[in-house]
Write a protein that holds these residues in place. Structure first.
Motif, mmCIF file in Angstrom:
data_model
loop_
_atom_site.group_PDB
_atom_site.id
_atom_site.type_symbol
_atom_site.label_atom_id
_atom_site.label_comp_id
_atom_site.label_asym_id
_atom_site.label_seq_id
_atom_site.Cartn_x
_atom_site.Cartn_y
_atom_site.Cartn_z
ATOM 1 N N GLN A 288 32.822 25.258 43.296
ATOM 2 C CA GLN A 288 33.566 25.786 44.447
ATOM 3 C C GLN A 288 34.935 26.307 44.011
ATOM 4 O OE1 GLN A 288 33.671 22.460 47.148
ATOM 5 N NE2 GLN A 288 31.548 22.694 47.783
ATOM 6 N N LYS A 289 35.623 25.507 43.196
ATOM 7 C CA LYS A 289 36.944 25.918 42.744
ATOM 8 C C LYS A 289 36.850 27.122 41.817
ATOM 9 C CE LYS A 289 41.297 24.114 41.020
ATOM 10 N NZ LYS A 289 42.076 22.918 40.602
ATOM 11 N N LEU A 290 35.810 27.180 41.012
ATOM 12 C CA LEU A 290 35.609 28.300 40.085
ATOM 13 C C LEU A 290 35.459 29.607 40.855
ATOM 14 C CD1 LEU A 290 35.177 29.308 37.209
ATOM 15 C CD2 LEU A 290 32.765 28.673 37.421
ATOM 16 N N LYS A 291 34.703 29.584 41.942
ATOM 17 C CA LYS A 291 34.532 30.792 42.762
ATOM 18 C C LYS A 291 35.866 31.236 43.351
ATOM 19 C CE LYS A 291 29.752 29.753 44.117
ATOM 20 N NZ LYS A 291 28.864 29.343 45.237
ATOM 21 N N ALA A 297 41.701 35.811 40.975
ATOM 22 C CA ALA A 297 42.025 36.632 39.804
ATOM 23 C C ALA A 297 41.596 38.074 40.020
ATOM 24 C CB ALA A 297 41.347 36.046 38.565
ATOM 25 N N ASP A 298 40.459 38.250 40.681
ATOM 26 C CA ASP A 298 39.966 39.605 40.946
ATOM 27 C C ASP A 298 40.898 40.342 41.903
ATOM 28 O OD1 ASP A 298 37.870 41.640 40.653
ATOM 29 O OD2 ASP A 298 37.471 41.227 42.788
ATOM 30 N N ASP A 299 41.372 39.627 42.933
ATOM 31 C CA ASP A 299 42.274 40.256 43.909
ATOM 32 C C ASP A 299 43.609 40.620 43.286
ATOM 33 O OD1 ASP A 299 40.397 40.028 45.904
ATOM 34 O OD2 ASP A 299 41.202 38.153 46.713
ATOM 35 N N SER A 300 44.128 39.718 42.424
ATOM 36 C CA SER A 300 45.453 39.948 41.835
ATOM 37 C C SER A 300 45.396 40.722 40.524
ATOM 38 C CB SER A 300 46.143 38.604 41.600
ATOM 39 O OG SER A 300 45.386 37.798 40.719
ATOM 40 N N ASN A 361 44.973 33.384 34.410
ATOM 41 C CA ASN A 361 46.078 34.250 33.961
ATOM 42 C C ASN A 361 46.272 34.162 32.438
ATOM 43 O OD1 ASN A 361 48.063 36.162 34.484
ATOM 44 N ND2 ASN A 361 49.667 34.628 34.803
ATOM 45 N N HIS A 362 45.144 34.048 31.742
ATOM 46 C CA HIS A 362 45.147 34.001 30.269
ATOM 47 C C HIS A 362 44.230 35.105 29.735
ATOM 48 C CE1 HIS A 362 47.347 30.289 30.338
ATOM 49 N NE2 HIS A 362 47.172 30.066 29.027
ATOM 50 N N THR A 363 44.748 35.836 28.760
ATOM 51 C CA THR A 363 43.920 36.850 28.106
ATOM 52 C C THR A 363 42.980 36.158 27.120
ATOM 53 O OG1 THR A 363 45.526 37.136 26.336
ATOM 54 C CG2 THR A 363 45.794 38.539 28.279
ATOM 55 N N LEU A 364 42.092 36.944 26.545
ATOM 56 C CA LEU A 364 41.136 36.393 25.586
ATOM 57 C C LEU A 364 41.862 35.791 24.388
ATOM 58 C CD1 LEU A 364 38.255 35.961 24.580
ATOM 59 C CD2 LEU A 364 38.315 38.292 23.625
ATOM 60 N N SER A 365 42.854 36.490 23.884
ATOM 61 C CA SER A 365 43.565 35.993 22.692
ATOM 62 C C SER A 365 44.349 34.720 23.020
ATOM 63 C CB SER A 365 44.518 37.077 22.161
ATOM 64 O OG SER A 365 45.482 37.426 23.151
ATOM 65 N N GLU A 366 44.944 34.681 24.204
ATOM 66 C CA GLU A 366 45.693 33.477 24.598
ATOM 67 C C GLU A 366 44.747 32.289 24.771
ATOM 68 O OE1 GLU A 366 49.411 35.477 27.092
ATOM 69 O OE2 GLU A 366 47.503 35.100 28.109
ATOM 70 N N ASP A 401 35.933 38.981 30.800
ATOM 71 C CA ASP A 401 35.587 40.376 31.071
ATOM 72 C C ASP A 401 35.737 40.625 32.567
ATOM 73 O OD1 ASP A 401 34.496 42.888 31.419
ATOM 74 O OD2 ASP A 401 32.912 42.565 29.919
ATOM 75 N N ALA A 402 36.762 41.381 32.940
ATOM 76 C CA ALA A 402 37.069 41.628 34.356
ATOM 77 C C ALA A 402 35.981 42.444 35.041
ATOM 78 C CB ALA A 402 38.409 42.354 34.472
ATOM 79 N N ASN A 403 35.108 43.083 34.267
ATOM 80 C CA ASN A 403 34.066 43.920 34.870
ATOM 81 C C ASN A 403 32.809 43.117 35.230
ATOM 82 O OD1 ASN A 403 35.575 46.346 34.571
ATOM 83 N ND2 ASN A 403 35.066 46.339 32.383
ATOM 84 N N LEU A 404 32.765 41.861 34.840
ATOM 85 C CA LEU A 404 31.574 41.058 35.092
ATOM 86 C C LEU A 404 31.739 40.212 36.346
ATOM 87 C CD1 LEU A 404 30.714 39.742 31.505
ATOM 88 C CD2 LEU A 404 29.731 41.698 32.717
ATOM 89 N N GLU A 405 30.621 39.996 37.039
ATOM 90 C CA GLU A 405 30.606 39.056 38.163
ATOM 91 C C GLU A 405 30.693 37.632 37.606
ATOM 92 O OE1 GLU A 405 30.680 39.795 41.352
ATOM 93 O OE2 GLU A 405 30.610 41.973 40.967
ATOM 94 N N LEU A 406 30.999 36.691 38.470
ATOM 95 C CA LEU A 406 31.189 35.310 38.030
ATOM 96 C C LEU A 406 29.928 34.774 37.354
ATOM 97 C CD1 LEU A 406 32.860 32.731 37.863
ATOM 98 C CD2 LEU A 406 32.101 32.155 40.183
ATOM 99 N N GLU A 407 28.775 35.007 37.960
ATOM 100 C CA GLU A 407 27.530 34.510 37.378
ATOM 101 C C GLU A 407 27.298 35.102 35.994
ATOM 102 O OE1 GLU A 407 27.915 35.734 40.338
ATOM 103 O OE2 GLU A 407 27.553 34.002 41.654
ATOM 104 N N GLN A 408 27.694 36.382 35.838
ATOM 105 C CA GLN A 408 27.528 37.036 34.545
ATOM 106 C C GLN A 408 28.481 36.453 33.505
ATOM 107 O OE1 GLN A 408 28.232 41.010 36.142
ATOM 108 N NE2 GLN A 408 26.082 41.578 35.738
#
Length: 430
Positions: A288-291, A297-300, A361-366, A401-408
């Motif tokens: 629930q919290k993950l969703k 994150a998607d909105d912001s 709010n963390h990039t892949l490298s962070e 990956d911001a282009n993927l849905e949560l399940e993906q």
């Protein structure tokens, strides 16, 4: 929204806060009015008594001597005259009228039970001389030779505040009585005018007391209602409902109840939301919290990474050292995961020895940098298992990956974890 139904306590508290004050106010009003009226009546009687003594003294000074009744024979019958000493006072009305003018009181001089001199007049304006006094008054005053006071003595059909004093001759013989009085109709307005300020002050005080009591009771009922709503919402599964800080900061029994309620809520939330062994979010609450985190994150449009983590060769640890020691390792690992997600995101026990880490709010490298620090501490962390130091490692699959849905994203992180497990473990795959 449907208005909450008020229960018995609500109405009982309102009644308890107001009714006793009203009843007490009524009691005070009745007792106060009675006491004040009685005091005023006693004051009036004292004034009448003083005036009666004054009147008797003036009569004795103006007409020295004893009272005697003399008769005179006339053609039409016998005429009687009342003397005081040598003076006929039968028609001494001027003295009586002066007394009334000076004192504002009526007076009557009785010889035996008959009115001889009086200021009281009938409806035609005639003095009511020659009329008889009530027998009970004659009995009380002349027979017992003492003054009598009445707050409702009827004279010529009108009620009076009255004082009757016995009249005696020099030898002490009671020969009549003196009446001094004021009509009740003239005295009552004076009492009422004197009583009105007390009534007004009493009513204002009563209203203020009712307002203060009602306001306090209403405040208490509001607190009880807020606590009741808290319990109702908690009982229906809302474990994040808050209690107003005003209640928590009261520093009284209500704040203690509210604090205990929050402690209970926290315990329930821990039981429902947290994994019993590791104290991490359990999978149901974690999903629930993950969703919610993903949507935020998607909105912001902020970076968002999830990590699938698995303890390497954990089955062999359980088989070798037993599940109890395996639980110790799970707790130790969970503590490290909480440490390295604090202020960055959170950790979820996904199942068994598998965990899902969320980096907001963390990039892949962070994210990888945090995982590398975590991995280093994991390698060097000695788990004390029955006196033996055991070192473990973990494999991490990262997905950002911001282009993927949560399940993906979850599927990608799981795939990367699988790649790490099949390529030697103790690694970070992204």
């Amino acid at each position: 929204m449907k208005k909450a139904k008020k229960g018995k306590i609500y109405y009982s508290m309102q009644a308890i806060s107001v009714l006793p004050i009203i009843l007490f106010g009524i009691l005070i009003f009745i007792c106060g009015t009675y006491s004040f009226t009685k005091a005023m009546s006693e004051e009036i009687f004292d004034h009448l008594d003083t005036s009666a003594h004054l009147c008797i003294s003036q009569i004795n000074a103006a007409y020295p001597g004893d009272y005697t009744l003399k008769s005179t024979s006339l053609e039409e019958g016998t005429a009687y005259s009342l003397y005081k000493g040598d003076i006929d006072i039968t028609t001494a009305y001027e003295f009586a009228d002066h007394f009334k003018k000076d004192t504002g009181m009526d007076m009557t001089l009785f010889y035996e039970n008959t009115r001889i001199i009086t200021t009281v007049r009938d409806w035609e304006g005639q003095r009511i001389v020659g009329t008889a006094a009530p027998e009970h008054i004659v009995e009380a005053v002349q027979t017992q030779n003492k003054a009598a006071f009445y707050d409702n003595a009827h004279v010529n059909g009108e009620p009076y505040f009255a004082c009757y004093h016995p009249l005696t001759n020099a030898d002490g013989t009671v020969v009549g009585m003196l009446f001094v009085g004021k009509p009740v109709s003239t005295v009552k307005p004076i009492i009422t005018r004197s009583l009105n300020p007390l009534i007004i002050v009493g009513l204002i005080s009563l209203l203020i007391a009712i307002f203060i009591s009602y306001s306090y009771a209403k405040k208490i009922l509001y607190i009880l209602d807020r606590i009741k709503v808290f319990f109702q919402k908690t009982a229906t599964g809302n474990l994040n409902v808050k209690i107003s800080p005003d209640i928590l900061n009261r520093n009284d029994e209500f704040s203690e109840i509210a604090t205990a309620a929050l402690t209970m809520q926290k315990s329930l939330r821990n039981m429902v939301e947290l994994d019993g062994l590791t104290a991490l979010l359990n999978r149901r609450t974690g999903e629930q919290k993950l969703k919610s985190s993903y949507l935020s994150a998607d909105d912001s449009q902020t970076p968002f990474c999830i990590v699938m983590a698995d303890i390497d060769y954990f089955k062999s640890v359980n088989d070798t050292y037993g599940h109890h020691n395996g639980d110790v390792i799970l707790k130790n690992v969970a503590d490290l995961l909480k440490k390295y997600t604090a202020q960055r995101g959170y950790a979820i026990r996904w199942g068994g020895e598998e965990f899902l880490l969320v980096y907001e709010n963390h990039t892949l490298s962070e994210t990888i940098s945090c995982l590398e620090q975590l991995q280093e501490e994991l390698r060097n962390f000695a788990h004390n298992i029955e006196g033996t130091e055991l070192f473990i490692t973990m494999t991490f699959g990262v997905a950002c990956d911001a282009n993927l849905e949560l399940e993906q994203l979850i599927e990608l992180a799981d795939d990367n974890l699988y790649k790490g497990k099949t390529s030697g473990r103790n690694c970070i795959v992204s």
